[in-house]
Design a protein around this motif. Sequence first.
Motif, PDB file in Angstrom:
ATOM      1  N   SER A  23       0.812  -1.223   0.000  1.00 61.16           N
ATOM      2  CA  SER A  23       0.000   0.000   0.000  1.00 61.16           C
ATOM      3  C   SER A  23       0.845   1.272   0.000  1.00 61.16           C
ATOM      4  O   SER A  23       0.397   2.314   0.448  1.00 61.16           O
ATOM      5  CB  SER A  23      -0.936   0.005   1.219  1.00 61.16           C
ATOM      6  N   GLY A  24       2.081   1.167  -0.481  1.00 58.27           N
ATOM      7  CA  GLY A  24       2.915   2.358  -0.597  1.00 58.27           C
ATOM      8  C   GLY A  24       3.717   2.705   0.636  1.00 58.27           C
ATOM      9  O   GLY A  24       4.279   3.803   0.712  1.00 58.27           O
ATOM     10  N   VAL A  25       3.801   1.801   1.604  1.00 57.40           N
ATOM     11  CA  VAL A  25       4.545   2.065   2.840  1.00 57.40           C
ATOM     12  C   VAL A  25       5.973   1.539   2.733  1.00 57.40           C
ATOM     13  O   VAL A  25       6.941   2.304   2.751  1.00 57.40           O
ATOM     14  CB  VAL A  25       3.829   1.477   4.069  1.00 57.40           C
ATOM     15  N   THR A  26       6.132   0.217   2.605  1.00 54.38           N
ATOM     16  CA  THR A  26       7.490  -0.335   2.574  1.00 54.38           C
ATOM     17  C   THR A  26       8.199  -0.062   1.251  1.00 54.38           C
ATOM     18  O   THR A  26       9.422  -0.176   1.173  1.00 54.38           O
ATOM     19  CB  THR A  26       7.493  -1.840   2.876  1.00 54.38           C
ATOM     20  N   ALA A  27       7.446   0.340   0.218  1.00 55.01           N
ATOM     21  CA  ALA A  27       8.095   0.799  -1.018  1.00 55.01           C
ATOM     22  C   ALA A  27       9.003   1.976  -0.714  1.00 55.01           C
ATOM     23  O   ALA A  27      10.050   2.152  -1.345  1.00 55.01           O
ATOM     24  CB  ALA A  27       7.034   1.200  -2.045  1.00 55.01           C
ATOM     25  N   ALA A  28       8.618   2.784   0.273  1.00 55.93           N
ATOM     26  CA  ALA A  28       9.425   3.941   0.664  1.00 55.93           C
ATOM     27  C   ALA A  28      10.686   3.528   1.408  1.00 55.93           C
ATOM     28  O   ALA A  28      11.683   4.260   1.410  1.00 55.93           O
ATOM     29  CB  ALA A  28       8.599   4.898   1.524  1.00 55.93           C
ATOM     30  N   VAL A  29      10.673   2.362   2.049  1.00 55.57           N
ATOM     31  CA  VAL A  29      11.892   1.852   2.692  1.00 55.57           C
ATOM     32  C   VAL A  29      12.950   1.570   1.630  1.00 55.57           C
ATOM     33  O   VAL A  29      14.133   1.889   1.799  1.00 55.57           O
ATOM     34  CB  VAL A  29      11.600   0.586   3.529  1.00 55.57           C
ATOM     35  N   LEU A  30      12.528   0.980   0.515  1.00 60.01           N
ATOM     36  CA  LEU A  30      13.467   0.730  -0.582  1.00 60.01           C
ATOM     37  C   LEU A  30      14.005   2.041  -1.147  1.00 60.01           C
ATOM     38  O   LEU A  30      15.195   2.146  -1.464  1.00 60.01           O
ATOM     39  CB  LEU A  30      12.802  -0.086  -1.687  1.00 60.01           C
ATOM     40  N   LEU A  31      13.142   3.054  -1.268  1.00 57.62           N
ATOM     41  CA  LEU A  31      13.604   4.350  -1.766  1.00 57.62           C
ATOM     42  C   LEU A  31      14.647   4.953  -0.840  1.00 57.62           C
ATOM     43  O   LEU A  31      15.623   5.559  -1.292  1.00 57.62           O
ATOM     44  CB  LEU A  31      12.420   5.314  -1.908  1.00 57.62           C
ATOM     45  N   LEU A  32      14.446   4.794   0.460  1.00 58.11           N
ATOM     46  CA  LEU A  32      15.414   5.299   1.436  1.00 58.11           C
ATOM     47  C   LEU A  32      16.758   4.611   1.256  1.00 58.11           C
ATOM     48  O   LEU A  32      17.812   5.257   1.264  1.00 58.11           O
ATOM     49  CB  LEU A  32      14.878   5.081   2.849  1.00 58.11           C
TER      50      LEU A  32
END
Length: 283
Positions: A243-252
């Motif tokens: 839902s677009g949450v852990t995708a941001a962990v990869l971006l980080l």
Amino acid sequence: MTPHSSRPLVTTDWLASALGQKKLCVLDGSWHMPAAKRDAVAEFEAQHIKAAQFFHNDEISDLTSDLPHMIPTATQFAKQVSALGVRDDSHVVVYDTSGIFSAARVRWLLRYFGLQNVSVLDGGLKKWLAEGRAVFNQPETPYAGTLSARANTAMMRTAPQVLSASKDASAQILDARNPERFEGKAAEPRAGLRSGAIPNSKNVFFKTVLNEDGTLKSTADLKHVFADQGVDLKRPIITSCGSGVTAAVLLLALETLGHNDTALYDGSWSEWGGLKDYPIMQD
């Protein structure tokens, strides 16, 4: 493309020494899957880092959408987030209770709306507590200020844009869900969604970029993680998840490696899995 930031992560030592600085704004961005049956607000009220405010992922979102915590309008975002004490000149530090989880999504959203000086607390509240640092249970009133929210749509991708990238390989698509969900061998936690993955995507489970204590792995280790999954760090990347949450962990993680030619698929599998006319792949 994700804009460059000078400090994507801060340590617990750094934050402890910076508490009380005028421009510092600390946010608890904790969020949990519904199945966890955890109350992030209640947990924040019971213990939080001094002067922290709670960033409610499900309320600071597009409330007209059937999808979870989608990007809100700039007007809504500015109103809700300025009420937390965030100003144009703030250095915002976001943490969560898991280590690095939903805090990465909050940071991405803040930067999507133009804030550049935003960091994630490496290891989050989990590490803070393990080190015996002080927490508080009394609410504090933030200083309101001016927040000018302007959406940087280049940081986000829609379902049609992801479908195009899947077909023409203009960008690599990385899925942060666990392997069982990615391969279609496990049911999705949200009812009514198909199982599987976006065609031609690669699986980089978000936990593989983290250490056991919830901190981000070293740059050397991160390079190995992405290389092991066949990711070319010289090519554009779109990240996705449930839902677009852990995708941001990869971006980080990618940003710490100097890779900023990236974007996040906001709808992620919560959207794609429900689009009956969109293709899926299963192992």
